[in-house]
Design a protein around this motif. Structure first.
Motif, PDB file in Angstrom:
ATOM      1  N   SER A 196       4.002   1.679   3.969  1.00 27.98           N
ATOM      2  CA  SER A 196       3.180   0.726   3.469  1.00 27.98           C
ATOM      3  C   SER A 196       2.210   0.090   4.728  1.00 27.98           C
ATOM      4  O   SER A 196       3.111  -0.321   5.496  1.00 27.98           O
ATOM      5  CB  SER A 196       3.955  -0.415   2.637  1.00 27.98           C
ATOM      6  OG  SER A 196       2.848  -1.379   2.398  1.00 27.98           O
ATOM      7  N   TRP A 239       1.000   5.178   0.990  1.00 30.12           N
ATOM      8  CA  TRP A 239       0.467   5.825   2.115  1.00 30.12           C
ATOM      9  C   TRP A 239       1.246   7.071   2.573  1.00 30.12           C
ATOM     10  O   TRP A 239       2.509   6.687   3.053  1.00 30.12           O
ATOM     11  CB  TRP A 239      -0.225   5.170   3.292  1.00 30.12           C
ATOM     12  CG  TRP A 239      -1.067   5.780   4.315  1.00 30.12           C
ATOM     13  CD1 TRP A 239      -1.853   6.959   3.900  1.00 30.12           C
ATOM     14  CD2 TRP A 239      -1.369   5.728   5.421  1.00 30.12           C
ATOM     15  NE1 TRP A 239      -2.672   7.523   4.755  1.00 30.12           N
ATOM     16  CE2 TRP A 239      -2.247   6.760   6.047  1.00 30.12           C
ATOM     17  CE3 TRP A 239      -1.003   4.555   6.545  1.00 30.12           C
ATOM     18  CZ2 TRP A 239      -2.877   6.829   7.175  1.00 30.12           C
ATOM     19  CZ3 TRP A 239      -1.254   4.928   7.549  1.00 30.12           C
ATOM     20  CH2 TRP A 239      -2.318   5.810   8.143  1.00 30.12           C
ATOM     21  N   LYS A 249      -4.716   6.193   1.656  1.00 30.80           N
ATOM     22  CA  LYS A 249      -3.830   5.070   1.362  1.00 30.80           C
ATOM     23  C   LYS A 249      -4.588   4.519   0.173  1.00 30.80           C
ATOM     24  O   LYS A 249      -5.793   4.552   0.092  1.00 30.80           O
ATOM     25  CB  LYS A 249      -3.915   4.063   2.483  1.00 30.80           C
ATOM     26  CG  LYS A 249      -3.309   3.045   2.403  1.00 30.80           C
ATOM     27  CD  LYS A 249      -3.117   1.955   3.750  1.00 30.80           C
ATOM     28  CE  LYS A 249      -4.688   1.428   3.692  1.00 30.80           C
ATOM     29  NZ  LYS A 249      -4.830   0.193   2.866  1.00 30.80           N
ATOM     30  N   SER A 290       0.968  -1.206   0.151  1.00 30.28           N
ATOM     31  CA  SER A 290       0.089  -0.083   0.114  1.00 30.28           C
ATOM     32  C   SER A 290       1.009   1.271  -0.083  1.00 30.28           C
ATOM     33  O   SER A 290       2.152   1.174   0.492  1.00 30.28           O
ATOM     34  CB  SER A 290      -0.863   0.083   1.307  1.00 30.28           C
ATOM     35  OG  SER A 290      -0.179   0.202   2.414  1.00 30.28           O
TER      36      SER A 290
END
Length: 215
Positions: free
Chosen positions: A183, A151, A158, A149
């Protein structure tokens, strides 16, 4: 309020440094206030339920009013209002084509982020994303292995990096500076140290970076 003292630092969503993060922080506060109102009302009704009162028809009618109008009606109204507000805010956060944006690509892998820049073909950075301050940036996010992810809490929400897909997230920094990214998706042993940095430049610094004159 003492608990909110922990909501500070380089990864705090309550210290926004960009328009998208500002919208998300406002949404958080609105939902926090709504939840507090519902909780306060429920606690008040709980206290009132322990008070001795005569079991007359009038008392039962009054109790019914409290339960239906406040115990049920008030939370439903507040939750529906929060839902409507959340949907409106979510729509505002979607990338749009009505403004000029800078486009970059971000590819995750264990445990690095590789960034490339449409404005400078061939330019590549690792674990440091360079952006111009005060301009919207569309980050095309993907991954070379598993789900990660992307972010940057102080700049935007995110968004997951999914194998075989490209997801686009719009971020923007109000001022030049360095912003912590991470992440937040479990991706195996070591993911908790999977960080990167976003460096926002002023106009001169961005021109120097794109021209290859800055690290």
């Amino acid at each position: 309020m003492l608990a909110l003292n922990g909501c500070e630092g380089s990864t705090s969503t309550l210290q926004p440094a960009g328009p998208a993060a500002e919208v998300i922080a406002t949404l958080w506060w609105v939902m926090f206030i709504g939840a507090t109102l519902i909780f306060g009302l429920m606690m008040a009704l709980l206290v009132l339920s322990f008070r001795a009162r005569p079991q007359t028809g009038s008392a039962r009618h009054q109790t019914r009013i409290w339960i239906v109008s406040l115990g049920l009606g008030f939370p439903v109204v507040v939750l529906l209002a929060l839902l409507a507000y959340g949907l409106v805010v979510g729509e505002r956060l979607l990338p749009r084509d009505d403004v000029a944006v800078v486009r970059v690509s971000a590819e995750a892998s264990r445990w690095t982020w590789d960034f490339t820049y449409d404005d400078a073909p061939g330019l590549h950075t690792q674990n440091v994303l360079h952006i111009p301050a005060g301009r919207p940036i569309d980050v095309a996010i993907t991954t070379a292995d598993v789900i990660h992810s992307f972010w940057v809490p102080r700049l935007a929400g995110k968004l997951d990096a999914i194998p075989g897909r490209v997801n686009v997230l719009r971020i923007e920094a109000d001022e030049p500076g360095r912003y912590q990214g991470l992440s937040a998706e479990f991706a195996g042993s070591g993911y908790d140290h999977f960080y990167f940095t976003v460096t926002a430049h002023d106009a001169a610094g961005w021109a120097a970076f794109i021209g290859g004159d800055a690290e």
